[in-house]
Design an enzyme around this catalytic site. Structure first.
Site, mmCIF file in Angstrom:
data_model
loop_
_atom_site.group_PDB
_atom_site.id
_atom_site.type_symbol
_atom_site.label_atom_id
_atom_site.label_comp_id
_atom_site.label_asym_id
_atom_site.label_seq_id
_atom_site.Cartn_x
_atom_site.Cartn_y
_atom_site.Cartn_z
ATOM 1 C CG PHE A 132 86.196 11.103 -8.246
ATOM 2 C CD1 PHE A 132 86.964 11.844 -7.162
ATOM 3 C CD2 PHE A 132 85.298 11.588 -8.914
ATOM 4 C CE1 PHE A 132 86.293 12.984 -6.981
ATOM 5 C CE2 PHE A 132 84.682 12.691 -8.785
ATOM 6 C CZ PHE A 132 85.281 13.617 -7.584
ATOM 7 C CG ASP A 217 80.449 6.976 -11.269
ATOM 8 O OD1 ASP A 217 80.247 7.570 -12.072
ATOM 9 O OD2 ASP A 217 81.001 7.378 -10.074
ATOM 10 C CE LYS A 246 82.742 14.726 -14.984
ATOM 11 N NZ LYS A 246 83.110 13.786 -13.902
HETATM 12 C C1 LIG Z 1 82.896 13.766 -12.263
HETATM 13 C C2 LIG Z 1 82.514 12.538 -11.674
HETATM 14 C C3 LIG Z 1 81.548 12.270 -10.382
HETATM 15 C C4 LIG Z 1 80.777 13.542 -9.851
HETATM 16 O O1 LIG Z 1 80.129 14.327 -10.698
HETATM 17 P P1 LIG Z 1 79.627 15.686 -10.361
HETATM 18 O O2 LIG Z 1 78.796 16.088 -11.612
HETATM 19 O O3 LIG Z 1 81.064 16.670 -10.304
HETATM 20 O O4 LIG Z 1 79.045 15.640 -8.907
HETATM 21 C C5 LIG Z 1 81.247 10.972 -10.028
HETATM 22 N N1 LIG Z 1 81.657 10.195 -10.833
HETATM 23 C C6 LIG Z 1 82.598 10.066 -11.879
HETATM 24 C C7 LIG Z 1 83.155 8.825 -12.149
HETATM 25 C C8 LIG Z 1 82.978 11.173 -12.211
HETATM 26 O O5 LIG Z 1 84.015 11.296 -13.206
#
Ligand SMILES: *Cc1c(COP(=O)(O)O)cnc(C)c1O
Length: 390
Positions: A132, A217, A246
């Site tokens: 994700f 990520d 986050k």
């Molecule tokens: C939450 C998340 C995203 C997206 O972040 P947003 O601030 O909601 O756009 C991308 N990668 C990972 C691993 C995430 O947990």
């Protein structure tokens, strides 16, 4: 139904699966709803509240900053931003030398993909199944779940998805056309699957061999969540691009890309955004970085996480297939759908997340106390016992 819930139901986009709780206040690992009910919050803003709610240092920094300079485009220099950029580079460690500031996780991923294309002159990407990475078109192209993708096809071309933790599949997918391999260090949304050292180190080696960039990520795993400032530090990795968001700002919305030395010099204006490096978010992030270090939250997450996982494993419920995770990022995979248990936990004053269909995901604030975490484990044992008996 309360006025707030009715109103939101009427006017909200309708894009969110909502729970019938209207929150009004938070402090540390606790939140309260409009009826005065208290909850232990293991949702923590989807993992954006590693410092808990209303951390005093973040509150102070933001309060002072909004009275001094509330906005400052990157067209001008600004001391707080300069300090934050330096601190992020230093936190990421050897091999990193620059920072791009933005507003969210998707934006950090999107920018990373663009920088990888720019730096390599190549167009293709390899990502992982169950991965994700966010909802904008580029980030969504790296995201695997059909449910998020299908209504928006065609996405950006050139993405393939390989089985996470399968090095042979990854090796076969990476070629001289690959700009980057994008991975989570622990897959969050996809079900809380930690990467194996062989896979992640192997991925880095393959990237170096083929001239592709390693994009990590760490939007969810960053900022002490897994027991290190960044999860790749458990594995001794040196990614080329690090996507963060986050918990970077102690709950204030913000994102960042920490850029590695292998990325060539960037030409002005090929990428940018209006709010990146905003003085208020920068002040929040600086206060947050201090708090992560001063309160030794990485060590705390490692210790509390190990303890929590042991307690969850000791439940021994026949409904539990596996307990897994890293630090205070914990998944409980059930043999059935997680949703009814998640609702039952909320009734007992514990807020948790799903990850996929069968997994209960816990992302408690790292400032949670041991007694609060013990209550979480006890309540999970209780709902599993109760449902099982039904
Ligand atoms: C939450 C998340 C995203 C997206 O972040 P947003 O601030 O909601 O756009 C991308 N990668 C990972 C691993 C995430 O947990």
């Amino acid at each position: 139904m309360t006025n707030t819930i009715e109103r939101e139901n009427k006017f909200t986009s309708g894009l969110y699966v909502k729970r019938p709780i209207a929150l009004v206040r938070g402090q540390g690992a606790l939140v309260w709803d409009e009826t005065g009910r208290e909850y232990i919050d293991c949702v923590a803003g989807q993992g954006s509240a590693n410092l808990g709610h209303c951390h005093p240092a973040v509150v102070k920094a933001v309060t002072e900053q909004v009275q001094t300079l509330i906005t400052c485009t990157e067209m001008f220099y600004y001391a707080g931003r300069a300090e934050l950029e330096q601190r992020l580079v230093e936190a990421a460690g050897e091999g990193f030398n620059r920072v791009f500031l933005c507003n969210s996780g998707a934006e950090a991923v999107e920018g990373s993909l663009k920088l990888a294309r720019y730096a390599t002159g190549r167009t293709e990407f390899v990502a992982a199944k169950r991965g994700f990475h966010g909802r904008t078109m580029g980030a969504l192209s790296a995201t695997w779940n059909k449910k998020y993708r299908d209504a928006f096809l065609p996405l950006v071309p050139g993405f393939q998805h390989v089985t996470y933790n399968n090095l042979e599949e990854l090796r076969a997918a990476v070629s001289e056309k690959t700009a980057g391999v994008i991975l989570e260090v622990v897959q969050g949304e996809g079900g809380v699957y930690p990467g194996t050292p062989e896979f992640l180190r192997g991925a880095q080696e393959i990237c170096r061999e083929k001239g592709a960039l390693l994009i990590l990520d760490e939007v969810q795993t960053g900022f002490c969540r897994t027991g290190k400032m960044f999860a790749y530090q458990h594995y001794g990795l040196r990614p080329d691009l690090l996507a963060l968001a986050k918990s970077i700002g102690g709950g204030i919305p913000m994102g960042a890309i920490v850029i590695g030395e292998r990325i060539r010099q960037l030409e002005p204006a090929i990428h940018a955004n209006t709010f990146g490096g905003n003085p208020v978010t920068s002040a929040a992030a600086l206060a947050a970085l201090d708090a992560y270090e001063e309160e030794r939250l990485a060590e705390k997450a490692a210790a509390l996480g190990a303890n929590l996982a042991a307690k969850l494993r000791a439940i021994g419920s026949p409904l539990i297939r596996e307990v897994r995770g890293l630090g205070l990022m914990v998944g409980i995979e059930l043999k059935q759908k997680a949703t009814p248990y998640i609702a039952a936990l909320a009734e007992r004053g514990v807020l948790v997340l799903p990850a996929g269909l069968n997994v209960i995901r816990l992302l408690p604030p790292l400032v949670i106390t041991q007694p609060q975490l013990d209550t979480v484990a006890e309540q999970i044992a209780a709902v599993l016992a109760q449902r099982h008996a039904e």
